[in-house]
Design a protein around this motif. Structure first.
Motif, mmCIF file in Angstrom:
data_model
loop_
_atom_site.group_PDB
_atom_site.id
_atom_site.type_symbol
_atom_site.label_atom_id
_atom_site.label_comp_id
_atom_site.label_asym_id
_atom_site.label_seq_id
_atom_site.Cartn_x
_atom_site.Cartn_y
_atom_site.Cartn_z
ATOM 1 N N VAL A 4 0.843 -1.189 0.000
ATOM 2 C CA VAL A 4 0.000 0.000 0.000
ATOM 3 C C VAL A 4 0.882 1.244 0.000
ATOM 4 N N LEU A 5 0.474 2.244 -0.766
ATOM 5 C CA LEU A 5 1.142 3.533 -0.791
ATOM 6 C C LEU A 5 0.357 4.517 0.066
ATOM 7 N N VAL A 6 1.061 5.203 0.959
ATOM 8 C CA VAL A 6 0.503 6.355 1.657
ATOM 9 C C VAL A 6 1.289 7.552 1.141
ATOM 10 N N LEU A 7 0.669 8.321 0.259
ATOM 11 C CA LEU A 7 1.298 9.494 -0.332
ATOM 12 C C LEU A 7 0.735 10.717 0.382
ATOM 13 N N TYR A 8 1.608 11.640 0.757
ATOM 14 C CA TYR A 8 1.118 12.797 1.508
ATOM 15 C C TYR A 8 1.778 14.090 1.061
ATOM 16 N N GLY A 9 1.093 15.183 1.377
ATOM 17 C CA GLY A 9 1.628 16.522 1.205
ATOM 18 C C GLY A 9 1.486 17.230 2.531
ATOM 19 N N THR A 10 2.441 18.064 2.876
ATOM 20 C CA THR A 10 2.390 18.769 4.151
ATOM 21 C C THR A 10 2.964 20.160 3.986
ATOM 22 N N VAL A 53 -4.103 2.657 -2.274
ATOM 23 C CA VAL A 53 -3.425 3.939 -2.089
ATOM 24 C C VAL A 53 -4.227 4.799 -1.114
ATOM 25 N N VAL A 54 -3.496 5.431 -0.187
ATOM 26 C CA VAL A 54 -4.051 6.451 0.692
ATOM 27 C C VAL A 54 -3.333 7.749 0.348
ATOM 28 N N VAL A 55 -4.097 8.808 0.142
ATOM 29 C CA VAL A 55 -3.524 10.128 -0.098
ATOM 30 C C VAL A 55 -3.939 11.013 1.071
ATOM 31 N N TRP A 71 -0.049 14.876 -8.608
ATOM 32 C CA TRP A 71 0.136 13.424 -8.596
ATOM 33 C C TRP A 71 -1.211 12.713 -8.743
ATOM 34 N N VAL A 72 -2.204 13.162 -8.000
ATOM 35 C CA VAL A 72 -3.527 12.519 -8.072
ATOM 36 C C VAL A 72 -4.117 12.656 -9.469
ATOM 37 N N ARG A 73 -4.008 13.830 -10.067
ATOM 38 C CA ARG A 73 -4.541 14.035 -11.421
ATOM 39 C C ARG A 73 -3.858 13.087 -12.412
ATOM 40 N N PRO A 83 -8.585 -0.051 -4.232
ATOM 41 C CA PRO A 83 -9.121 0.668 -3.068
ATOM 42 C C PRO A 83 -8.269 1.918 -2.793
ATOM 43 N N THR A 84 -8.936 3.039 -2.553
ATOM 44 C CA THR A 84 -8.228 4.282 -2.272
ATOM 45 C C THR A 84 -8.921 5.045 -1.149
ATOM 46 N N ALA A 85 -8.143 5.863 -0.479
ATOM 47 C CA ALA A 85 -8.693 6.716 0.576
ATOM 48 C C ALA A 85 -8.064 8.086 0.472
ATOM 49 N N PHE A 86 -8.866 9.106 0.749
ATOM 50 C CA PHE A 86 -8.356 10.468 0.826
ATOM 51 C C PHE A 86 -8.531 10.946 2.256
#
Length: 195
Positions: A4-10, A53-55, A71-73, A83-86
């Motif tokens: 699973v990928l957890v991609l984030y922006g901060t 993927v979780v963003v 990235w999401v676009r 399966p994805t989560a925001f």
């Protein structure tokens, strides 16, 4: 085991902590997790390389980090196949007012519309006030905004509002979704787990 990928922006660092906790919570369910800052590497991770993927991104000035949005676009077609989560991290959720809730939902809706992504699930999580890390101008602006909402205005300390137990519960539920998708793929004779 699913990957699973957890991609984030901060912006101020708190969403990095949220992403790390999500990663740890998913790992506790025997899931292999990569936690990646959007735009950190020249070669961005590809959604096709993951079972789910979780963003996670934080709200600032009515929107999310540009690198996350980009990235999401770019990955929206691949995100649709798993399966994805925001996870939207913001302070507005603390106000518990109908108008604020509508605005938060509108911010999420604009982001999803602009990116063409329809996540399996969406979660709004309370963020943090990191007064001690802000420059003087941002500290002043945040104090005024928070004062209007009758929040914590002592700028000599930080305030963390994230409900970590709720976030772990969300991760547990998402782990169940991932397991269900992997099981359904196996029943169809597909290989769901990514390399």
């Amino acid at each position: 085991m699913s990957r699973v990928l957890v991609l984030y922006g901060t912006t101020d660092g708190h969403t990095a902590k949220v992403a790390a906790r999500l990663g740890d919570a998913l790992r506790s369910h025997a899931i292999d997790v990569d936690v990646v800052l959007a735009g950190r590497d020249r070669e961005a991770p590809r959604a096709d390389d993951y079972a789910a993927v979780v963003v996670a991104a934080s709200v600032h000035a009515g929107g999310y980090q540009r690198r996350v949005k980009r990235w999401v676009r770019e990955q929206a077609p691949a995100l649709a196949g798993r399966p994805t989560a925001f996870v939207s991290v913001c302070l507005g959720v603390l106000q518990r007012e109908a108008a604020v809730d509508r605005e938060l939902n509108s911010i999420v809706g604009r982001f999803l519309q602009a990116t063409g992504w329809r996540p399996t699930t969406t979660k709004i999580v309370a963020g943090a006030l990191l007064y001690t890390q802000y420059n003087w101008l941002k500290r002043l602006v945040m104090k005024r905004i928070v004062a209007k909402a009758r929040g914590d205005i002592d700028t000599s300390r930080d305030y963390e509002y994230t409900d970590w137990k709720d976030l772990e519960s969300f991760a547990k539920t998402f782990a169940t979704v991932i397991a269900g998708s992997a099981g359904a793929a196996a029943n169809r004779g597909e290989s769901f787990s990514a390399a």
